[in-house]
Design a protein around this motif. Structure first.
Motif, short mmCIF file in Angstrom:
data_model
loop_
_atom_site.label_atom_id
_atom_site.label_comp_id
_atom_site.label_asym_id
_atom_site.label_seq_id
_atom_site.Cartn_x
_atom_site.Cartn_y
_atom_site.Cartn_z
N GLU A 26 0.84 -1.21 0.00
CA GLU A 26 0.00 0.00 0.00
C GLU A 26 0.87 1.26 0.00
O GLU A 26 1.50 1.58 1.01
N GLU A 74 -10.30 -3.70 2.07
CA GLU A 74 -10.15 -3.77 0.61
C GLU A 74 -9.87 -5.20 0.16
O GLU A 74 -10.48 -5.69 -0.80
N GLU A 83 -16.40 -8.39 -9.27
CA GLU A 83 -17.32 -7.61 -10.11
C GLU A 83 -17.55 -6.23 -9.51
O GLU A 83 -17.33 -6.02 -8.33
N ARG A 85 -19.73 -3.86 -7.87
CA ARG A 85 -20.96 -3.98 -7.08
C ARG A 85 -21.13 -2.74 -6.21
O ARG A 85 -20.14 -2.25 -5.64
N LYS A 92 -15.66 0.07 0.30
CA LYS A 92 -14.33 0.65 0.06
C LYS A 92 -14.33 2.16 0.24
O LYS A 92 -13.38 2.72 0.80
N ASP A 93 -15.38 2.83 -0.24
CA ASP A 93 -15.42 4.29 -0.11
C ASP A 93 -15.52 4.71 1.36
O ASP A 93 -14.87 5.68 1.78
N1 LIG Z 1 -15.74 -4.32 -6.71
C1 LIG Z 1 -16.00 -3.00 -6.80
N2 LIG Z 1 -17.24 -2.59 -7.11
C2 LIG Z 1 -17.54 -1.28 -7.22
N3 LIG Z 1 -16.65 -0.28 -7.01
C3 LIG Z 1 -15.39 -0.62 -6.68
C4 LIG Z 1 -14.99 -1.99 -6.57
N4 LIG Z 1 -13.68 -2.03 -6.24
C5 LIG Z 1 -13.29 -0.76 -6.15
N5 LIG Z 1 -14.30 0.10 -6.42
C6 LIG Z 1 -14.25 1.57 -6.42
O1 LIG Z 1 -12.95 1.98 -6.79
C7 LIG Z 1 -12.33 2.70 -5.71
C8 LIG Z 1 -10.88 2.33 -5.66
O2 LIG Z 1 -10.79 0.98 -5.33
P1 LIG Z 1 -9.41 0.22 -5.16
O3 LIG Z 1 -9.66 -1.19 -4.83
O4 LIG Z 1 -8.53 0.50 -6.33
O5 LIG Z 1 -8.85 0.89 -3.88
P2 LIG Z 1 -7.93 2.16 -3.71
O6 LIG Z 1 -8.76 3.16 -2.95
O7 LIG Z 1 -7.34 2.55 -5.01
O8 LIG Z 1 -6.89 1.58 -2.72
P3 LIG Z 1 -5.37 1.28 -2.87
O9 LIG Z 1 -4.81 2.07 -4.03
O10 LIG Z 1 -4.88 1.73 -1.55
O11 LIG Z 1 -5.31 -0.20 -3.06
C9 LIG Z 1 -13.12 2.31 -4.45
O12 LIG Z 1 -13.06 3.31 -3.45
C10 LIG Z 1 -14.51 2.14 -5.02
O13 LIG Z 1 -15.18 3.39 -5.18
#
Ligand SMILES: Nc1ncnc2c1ncn2[C@@H]1O[C@H](COP(=O)(O)OP(=O)(O)OP(=O)(O)O)[C@@H](O)[C@H]1O
Length: 123
Positions: A26, A74, A83, A85, A92-93
């Motif tokens: 991370e 995460e 997928e 969803r 995650k948000d």
């Molecule tokens: N399976 C999913 N379904 C819907 N939206 C998702 C999904 N996975 C991620 N997202 C969206 O994309 C954003 C970024 O997700 P991601 O998994 O890349 O994490 P990140 O915030 O980039 O974390 P990091 O870079 O620290 O791994 C999330 O905050 C969410 O809004």
């Protein structure tokens, strides 16, 4: 070593491994650690008060704690679904929001502790 002692040592090792993985994978965690380390060096240089050290440690801990929980969540979401969803997005948000909240608090604490020492008479 007794069985329950071994389990205790192993759980400690697993926890350290978890922290290590979060640091390795991370980028945000590395940013938080560098910022925290800089704040500690600055605090030592500026000779902050004991209560300010306590607040600083708590603040840094809160940010690292939030990032660790965010990383775990995460990974869990990615395990449950690959997928797109709405529930995954929400989870995650919201977890990212927790990190943002803790980071905003850290900025405020940093400003309140450091600015008067760097620029006396500002507050
Ligand atoms: N399976 C999913 N379904 C819907 N939206 C998702 C999904 N996975 C991620 N997202 C969206 O994309 C954003 C970024 O997700 P991601 O998994 O890349 O994490 P990140 O915030 O980039 O974390 P990091 O870079 O620290 O791994 C999330 O905050 C969410 O809004």
């Amino acid at each position: 070593m007794k069985f329950h002692n071994l389990r205790l040592v192993l759980s400690f090792v697993y926890a350290l491994r978890g922290i290590g993985r979060a640091v390795k994978y991370e980028a945000n965690m590395r940013v938080h650690l560098v910022a925290g380390a800089l704040a500690l060096v600055g605090a030592a240089f500026l000779k902050i008060m004991p209560y300010e050290w306590l607040i600083l440690f708590l603040t840094i801990t809160l940010v690292i704690f939030a990032e660790l929980i965010n990383t775990a969540l995460e990974a869990n979401v990615d395990l449950v679904t690959k997928e797109s969803r709405p529930e995954a997005r929400l989870a995650k948000d919201v977890a990212a929001g927790a990190v943002l909240f803790a980071s905003a608090n850290a900025v405020v604490v940093g400003l309140v502790i450091f600015v008067p020492k760097i620029f006396p008479g500002v507050f």
